[in-house]
Design a protein around this motif. Sequence first.
Motif, PDB file in Angstrom:
ATOM      1  N   TYR A  50       7.184  15.893  -0.755  1.00  0.00           N
ATOM      2  CA  TYR A  50       7.933  14.699  -1.156  1.00  0.00           C
ATOM      3  C   TYR A  50       7.982  13.607  -0.092  1.00  0.00           C
ATOM      4  O   TYR A  50       8.653  12.589  -0.271  1.00  0.00           O
ATOM      5  N   TYR A  51       7.276  13.763   1.008  1.00  0.00           N
ATOM      6  CA  TYR A  51       7.394  12.797   2.093  1.00  0.00           C
ATOM      7  C   TYR A  51       6.843  11.422   1.740  1.00  0.00           C
ATOM      8  O   TYR A  51       7.257  10.413   2.290  1.00  0.00           O
ATOM      9  N   PHE A  52       5.902  11.364   0.816  1.00  0.00           N
ATOM     10  CA  PHE A  52       5.312  10.073   0.446  1.00  0.00           C
ATOM     11  C   PHE A  52       6.300   9.187  -0.317  1.00  0.00           C
ATOM     12  O   PHE A  52       6.100   7.978  -0.424  1.00  0.00           O
ATOM     13  N   THR A  53       7.383   9.766  -0.849  1.00  0.00           N
ATOM     14  CA  THR A  53       8.458   8.957  -1.437  1.00  0.00           C
ATOM     15  C   THR A  53       9.703   8.945  -0.554  1.00  0.00           C
ATOM     16  O   THR A  53      10.463   7.978  -0.574  1.00  0.00           O
ATOM     17  N   LEU A  54       9.918  10.010   0.210  1.00  0.00           N
ATOM     18  CA  LEU A  54      11.103  10.100   1.070  1.00  0.00           C
ATOM     19  C   LEU A  54      11.099   9.036   2.162  1.00  0.00           C
ATOM     20  O   LEU A  54      12.105   8.350   2.375  1.00  0.00           O
ATOM     21  N   ILE A  55       9.983   8.880   2.852  1.00  0.00           N
ATOM     22  CA  ILE A  55       9.926   7.928   3.968  1.00  0.00           C
ATOM     23  C   ILE A  55      10.138   6.491   3.493  1.00  0.00           C
ATOM     24  O   ILE A  55      10.948   5.755   4.076  1.00  0.00           O
ATOM     25  N   PRO A  56       9.446   6.030   2.420  1.00  0.00           N
ATOM     26  CA  PRO A  56       9.751   4.689   1.904  1.00  0.00           C
ATOM     27  C   PRO A  56      11.210   4.546   1.472  1.00  0.00           C
ATOM     28  O   PRO A  56      11.821   3.493   1.681  1.00  0.00           O
ATOM     29  N   MET A  57      11.792   5.594   0.893  1.00  0.00           N
ATOM     30  CA  MET A  57      13.188   5.539   0.443  1.00  0.00           C
ATOM     31  C   MET A  57      14.131   5.347   1.627  1.00  0.00           C
ATOM     32  O   MET A  57      15.036   4.501   1.594  1.00  0.00           O
ATOM     33  N   THR A  59       0.806  -1.221   0.000  1.00  0.00           N
ATOM     34  CA  THR A  59       0.000   0.000   0.000  1.00  0.00           C
ATOM     35  C   THR A  59       0.839   1.272   0.000  1.00  0.00           C
ATOM     36  O   THR A  59       0.622   2.171  -0.819  1.00  0.00           O
ATOM     37  N   PHE A  60       1.824   1.344   0.906  1.00  0.00           N
ATOM     38  CA  PHE A  60       2.518   2.609   1.136  1.00  0.00           C
ATOM     39  C   PHE A  60       3.958   2.645   0.610  1.00  0.00           C
ATOM     40  O   PHE A  60       4.565   3.716   0.574  1.00  0.00           O
ATOM     41  N   ILE A  61       4.501   1.494   0.222  1.00  0.00           N
ATOM     42  CA  ILE A  61       5.896   1.479  -0.231  1.00  0.00           C
ATOM     43  C   ILE A  61       5.983   0.933  -1.656  1.00  0.00           C
ATOM     44  O   ILE A  61       6.392   1.633  -2.576  1.00  0.00           O
ATOM     45  N   GLY A  62       5.584  -0.337  -1.848  1.00  0.00           N
ATOM     46  CA  GLY A  62       5.674  -0.940  -3.173  1.00  0.00           C
ATOM     47  C   GLY A  62       4.774  -0.257  -4.193  1.00  0.00           C
ATOM     48  O   GLY A  62       5.192  -0.008  -5.329  1.00  0.00           O
ATOM     49  N   GLY A  63       3.541   0.044  -3.810  1.00  0.00           N
ATOM     50  CA  GLY A  63       2.622   0.709  -4.729  1.00  0.00           C
ATOM     51  C   GLY A  63       3.122   2.086  -5.122  1.00  0.00           C
ATOM     52  O   GLY A  63       3.039   2.487  -6.293  1.00  0.00           O
ATOM     53  N   VAL A  64       3.649   2.822  -4.144  1.00  0.00           N
ATOM     54  CA  VAL A  64       4.216   4.148  -4.418  1.00  0.00           C
ATOM     55  C   VAL A  64       5.422   4.023  -5.342  1.00  0.00           C
ATOM     56  O   VAL A  64       5.577   4.782  -6.303  1.00  0.00           O
ATOM     57  N   HIS A  65       6.282   3.073  -5.054  1.00  0.00           N
ATOM     58  CA  HIS A  65       7.497   2.827  -5.847  1.00  0.00           C
ATOM     59  C   HIS A  65       7.154   2.524  -7.298  1.00  0.00           C
ATOM     60  O   HIS A  65       7.690   3.138  -8.231  1.00  0.00           O
ATOM     61  N   ASP A  66       6.227   1.606  -7.532  1.00  0.00           N
ATOM     62  CA  ASP A  66       5.873   1.200  -8.895  1.00  0.00           C
ATOM     63  C   ASP A  66       5.187   2.321  -9.663  1.00  0.00           C
ATOM     64  O   ASP A  66       5.505   2.589 -10.831  1.00  0.00           O
ATOM     65  N   TYR A  67       4.229   2.965  -9.009  1.00  0.00           N
ATOM     66  CA  TYR A  67       3.434   4.004  -9.670  1.00  0.00           C
ATOM     67  C   TYR A  67       4.299   5.223 -10.006  1.00  0.00           C
ATOM     68  O   TYR A  67       4.252   5.747 -11.123  1.00  0.00           O
ATOM     69  N   THR A  68       5.099   5.677  -9.040  1.00  0.00           N
ATOM     70  CA  THR A  68       5.920   6.862  -9.287  1.00  0.00           C
ATOM     71  C   THR A  68       7.037   6.584 -10.287  1.00  0.00           C
ATOM     72  O   THR A  68       7.421   7.482 -11.047  1.00  0.00           O
ATOM     73  N   ALA A  69       7.559   5.357 -10.306  1.00  0.00           N
ATOM     74  CA  ALA A  69       8.572   5.008 -11.310  1.00  0.00           C
ATOM     75  C   ALA A  69       7.975   5.089 -12.712  1.00  0.00           C
ATOM     76  O   ALA A  69       8.627   5.554 -13.653  1.00  0.00           O
ATOM     77  N   LEU A  70       6.728   4.641 -12.854  1.00  0.00           N
ATOM     78  CA  LEU A  70       6.048   4.702 -14.142  1.00  0.00           C
ATOM     79  C   LEU A  70       5.791   6.152 -14.554  1.00  0.00           C
ATOM     80  O   LEU A  70       6.017   6.536 -15.710  1.00  0.00           O
ATOM     81  N   ILE A  71       5.338   6.970 -13.605  1.00  0.00           N
ATOM     82  CA  ILE A  71       5.081   8.379 -13.910  1.00  0.00           C
ATOM     83  C   ILE A  71       6.372   9.087 -14.288  1.00  0.00           C
ATOM     84  O   ILE A  71       6.433   9.842 -15.271  1.00  0.00           O
ATOM     85  N   ALA A  72       7.439   8.850 -13.500  1.00  0.00           N
ATOM     86  CA  ALA A  72       8.726   9.495 -13.786  1.00  0.00           C
ATOM     87  C   ALA A  72       9.214   9.130 -15.176  1.00  0.00           C
ATOM     88  O   ALA A  72       9.761   9.970 -15.907  1.00  0.00           O
ATOM     89  N   SER A  73       9.012   7.889 -15.574  1.00  0.00           N
ATOM     90  CA  SER A  73       9.483   7.438 -16.881  1.00  0.00           C
ATOM     91  C   SER A  73       8.705   8.097 -18.018  1.00  0.00           C
ATOM     92  O   SER A  73       9.304   8.577 -18.988  1.00  0.00           O
TER      93      SER A  73
END
Length: 543
Positions: free
Chosen positions: A478-485, A93-107
Amino acid sequence: MSGIILVVFAIILFISAYRIYGNFISNKFSIDGNHTTPSHEMYDGVDYVPAKPPVLLGHHFASIAGAGPIVGPIIAASFGWAPVYAWILIGSTFIGGVHDYTALIASIRHKGKTIGQVIENYIGLNGKKLFLIFTWSTLILVIAVFTIIVSNTFNSIPSAGTASILFIVIAIAFGLLSYRKKIPLLISSAVGIVLLALAIYFGNQFPLLLSKQAWIVILLVYIFFASVTPVWILLQPRDYLNSFLLYALMLGGIAGLFFTMPEVHLAPVTNFNINKIGYLFPALFVTVACGAISGFHSIVSSGTTAKQLDKETDAKLIGYGGMLIEGVLAVLALLSVASLDQAHFIQLLNEKGAVTAFSTGIATFINNIPLLGIDKSHASSFAALAVAAFALTSLDTATRLARYTFQEFFETRQQTEKSGITSNRYFATFITVIAGGLLTMSGQSMTIWPVFGSANQLLAAIALLAITVWVINLKINYYFTLIPMLFMFAVTLSALAMLFYNNFLINNYLLSIVSIFLFVLAVMLAWQAFTVLRTNTEPSTSK
């Protein structure tokens, strides 16, 4: 504790997260269906090809799933079911989903390039080079290991080999009919599913008896052509059709739960230090990768998936939704062994392995569904075949991704068009397949495998690092990506330090060197990112 309660709670949580947290991320990036995606802007008929959302979801899910969300949770259940279940829910919910979705958007905001391009733009060229070297090396390891796994599977289960070859033929026909003849997706999908069932039947009737070495050669030739062939001919349709195998397996398993009504007999928590696995922290978060967060997902999101995304609004379903579906599969894998007591579970895991344990558990669920009339042995074989099919999917996707990485390594921001032998997809694939084949034949790939879990999660940490730097440059929270990172760096650096120490003590210097190399690489990239942010330097202002 009832297994039904656990799976229902997980599904409700994931549906809620998709609607609430998925929308939160979408709003952060101002996702707009009117924005032109790379699949249209850079259409080339080979890699950049727009796909309909169900087709792309099938490709993406088939590529990221593999055997990971099945094997990881079952092995980690040695710690007890409670920490594994909690990590799957929170991670997806909060780490893998964010990672996958934001990687796709960034690309898609960087012309469909990998996370390496984001690193070059916001951290620097040296950071990009280091990242791409590490990514390509990791993918070579994936190719070698999955070639061994698939060849072993086809050698021991000949029917799976026959069925997989027929799947490929069906996929090519599906691609030609869908893209050349413009057959409606609903009709072609229905025909494709029927043909898949026939392929499984003929696989059982005419098993292909070949040696392991013969299968290795066949697989290496196959992944070469799978990498250079236009995605619409093989990759898209094969992954899309294969995804129905896993959907059927998941639906059958979940439906069977309601008729089996299993009670969870595994201990909630056993020990904080398990022999051959390690301490709960960080071992749990490295062992359960797919199903919670996996660095390989960011390579898929920013590799093949971003180049096929039709509209920006499809990204939520593919990136965030795909991760949540994988979370459901991970929960189902955990429940497939949860009805066993701890002693019998450990015995089954040690004697038969995680895949067999999963197949046996799922077969029990499916066997209890009234009217279906599927006996336990056939259900178990189907489950094993589905896992083998997805291992093959991960293999050919990893080859194409390694080819992208190789080509991108030699590109710079100043290039306006591809030129030279390093940009040639046949040459890049040839080098990739040769490297993977040599490692496969050396017999060393499985020896290095213990460090792959940490390397995979390190990819996730670095991807989140690059995305966080990009998000900071966008001037949004940016906290929604910073904390998982930060969490993933804590996990991977701790795991690598322990791997280095433990392998050094037993004189396994190869793994010690690999572990310390990855540790240093992560620290170097993190330091470069920190320096860029501290000095407020922005190598590029593109978004």
